[in-house]
Design a protein around this motif. Structure first.
Motif, mmCIF file in Angstrom:
data_model
loop_
_atom_site.group_PDB
_atom_site.id
_atom_site.type_symbol
_atom_site.label_atom_id
_atom_site.label_comp_id
_atom_site.label_asym_id
_atom_site.label_seq_id
_atom_site.Cartn_x
_atom_site.Cartn_y
_atom_site.Cartn_z
ATOM 1 N N ARG A 206 -43.293 -12.313 -34.354
ATOM 2 C CA ARG A 206 -44.270 -13.342 -34.011
ATOM 3 C C ARG A 206 -43.928 -14.113 -32.735
ATOM 4 N N MET B 153 -45.266 -12.417 -29.644
ATOM 5 C CA MET B 153 -46.716 -12.469 -29.527
ATOM 6 C C MET B 153 -47.182 -13.870 -29.158
ATOM 7 N N ALA B 154 -46.555 -14.893 -29.730
ATOM 8 C CA ALA B 154 -46.932 -16.276 -29.434
ATOM 9 C C ALA B 154 -46.711 -16.599 -27.962
ATOM 10 N N ALA B 155 -45.704 -15.988 -27.354
ATOM 11 C CA ALA B 155 -45.398 -16.252 -25.942
ATOM 12 C C ALA B 155 -46.491 -15.730 -25.019
ATOM 13 N N LYS B 156 -47.336 -14.813 -25.517
ATOM 14 C CA LYS B 156 -48.402 -14.251 -24.699
ATOM 15 C C LYS B 156 -49.647 -15.119 -24.670
ATOM 16 N N ALA B 157 -49.700 -16.150 -25.513
ATOM 17 C CA ALA B 157 -50.893 -16.986 -25.580
ATOM 18 C C ALA B 157 -51.071 -17.776 -24.290
ATOM 19 N N ALA C 231 -52.123 -21.115 -30.839
ATOM 20 C CA ALA C 231 -51.067 -20.150 -31.106
ATOM 21 C C ALA C 231 -50.237 -20.558 -32.311
ATOM 22 N N ARG D 22 -45.858 -6.655 -38.917
ATOM 23 C CA ARG D 22 -46.976 -7.575 -39.150
ATOM 24 C C ARG D 22 -47.805 -7.132 -40.348
ATOM 25 N N LEU E 84 -50.804 -13.550 -35.806
ATOM 26 C CA LEU E 84 -51.322 -13.511 -34.441
ATOM 27 C C LEU E 84 -51.734 -12.100 -34.057
ATOM 28 N N ARG F 161 -52.760 -10.884 -28.214
ATOM 29 C CA ARG F 161 -52.961 -11.895 -27.165
ATOM 30 C C ARG F 161 -52.301 -13.218 -27.510
ATOM 31 N N GLY F 162 -51.680 -13.285 -28.676
ATOM 32 C CA GLY F 162 -51.003 -14.505 -29.071
ATOM 33 C C GLY F 162 -51.897 -15.521 -29.738
ATOM 34 N N THR F 163 -53.119 -15.123 -30.102
ATOM 35 C CA THR F 163 -54.021 -16.041 -30.808
ATOM 36 C C THR F 163 -54.241 -15.544 -32.232
#
Length: 315
Positions: free
Chosen positions: A210, A213-217, A223, A147, A228, A231-233
């Motif tokens: 990514r 991480m997006a799956a954690k939103a 998202a 990242r 991100l 927390r996916g935000t």
């Protein structure tokens, strides 16, 4: 009922808000300034406090001279009128003088920052070697390193403001063509290209890290951001500042480099490489070429240094 003074301040870290409130009160009750003058100070210091918060500064004691100099450059790149920029820096210098005299801070980091002289302030730019050293610190396979690599490569490849980089959405980037849509001051849109190094770093981030991480939103949260957090935000500007500072520290460049350092270096290196100033203006999203012209002075300084050290009859 009209709002005045401290009531005009945006939401700031508590310690900074208290210090600004104390200064505004002193201006009103000890110096007897008019409400209009106090309101002007409140707007200028509110802008400064917001910038400090975005830089991850929560207490005035953490502020260094470099912070203030970078804020001056931020004002210069903000599109504000010259008089407003000059007034803002004067307000910051007087505020820090008050905070030191009142015992809020142990030192006055603004004491050695010269009053603004329009047209003479040169931005700081790192050498190509220093930039490459910072980029090399993110070469690992950990998600945070991937990242960080994507963010730093994008900043240097496009000259984006940090607000533009963290404000970009996944839909704004085209990895195949190497183009990104950025939204600058006043929501003005521009399309900026990026090279193969940024393309590879962004590709690794988008395809390998990514999605996890997006799956954690949580449901209903935003998202769709390009960058991100865990927390996916959307990544905050504070986090982006910390990533840049950490890279500077690891590369031995220093912890006080900022995202704007990449923007200044981007512009300076383009001009030193022969880019037309109008093209650089478009890439930076400057409304006026006058703002971009400050970077030509950096290039002129570089030319003088090269001449002085290389020409047999320069000295």
């Amino acid at each position: 009922m009209a709002r005045h003074g401290a009531e005009l301040l945006p939401e700031l870290p508590a310690a900074i808000a208290r210090a600004i409130g104390a200064y505004l009160a002193a201006l009103r009750f000890e110096r007897g300034l008019s409400l209009n003058s106090i309101d002007a100070y409140a707007r200028d210091l509110g802008r400064y406090g917001t910038w400090l918060a975005e830089a991850g500064v929560d207490h005035l004691g953490e502020v260094t001279r470099t912070h203030i100099e970078d804020f001056a450059l931020h004002l210069q790149d903000s599109g504000l009128a010259p008089r407003t920029r000059a007034r803002g820096l004067v307000a910051v210098r007087r505020f820090h003088s008050f905070a030191h005299a009142d015992g809020i801070t142990d030192a006055d980091p603004a004491s050695e920052v010269s009053p603004p002289r329009e047209g003479l302030r040169l931005p700081k730019a790192l050498s190509v070697a220093a930039i490459e050293a910072m980029l090399a610190t993110t070469g690992g396979e950990e998600p945070a390193q991937i990242r960080a690599s994507a963010l730093l490569e994008l900043l240097y490849a496009t000259g984006a403001r940090i607000s533009e980089a963290v404000g970009a959405d996944l839909d704004d980037i085209d990895l195949e063509t190497g183009l990104i849509r950025l939204y600058g001051k006043g929501g003005k849109e521009r399309i900026v290209p990026f090279g193969s190094h940024a393309q590879a770093a962004l590709g690794a981030w988008v395809s390998r890290v990514r999605p996890g991480m997006a799956a954690k939103a949580k449901a209903g949260t935003q998202a769709g951001a390009l960058f991100l957090n865990a927390r996916g935000t959307r990544m905050s500007r504070q986090t982006a500042w910390k990533i840049v500072g950490r890279a500077g520290e690891l590369a031995g460049v220093g912890t006080e480099v900022s995202p704007h350092t990449f923007r200044h270096s981007f512009a300076t290196h383009l001009l030193e490489g022969g880019a037309d100033i109008r093209v650089v203006q478009e890439l930076l999203g400057h409304a006026s070429v006058t703002t971009t012209q400050i970077y030509t002075k950096v290039s002129e300084e570089t030319l003088r240094e090269v001449y002085a050290t290389s020409h047999p009859r320069a000295r």
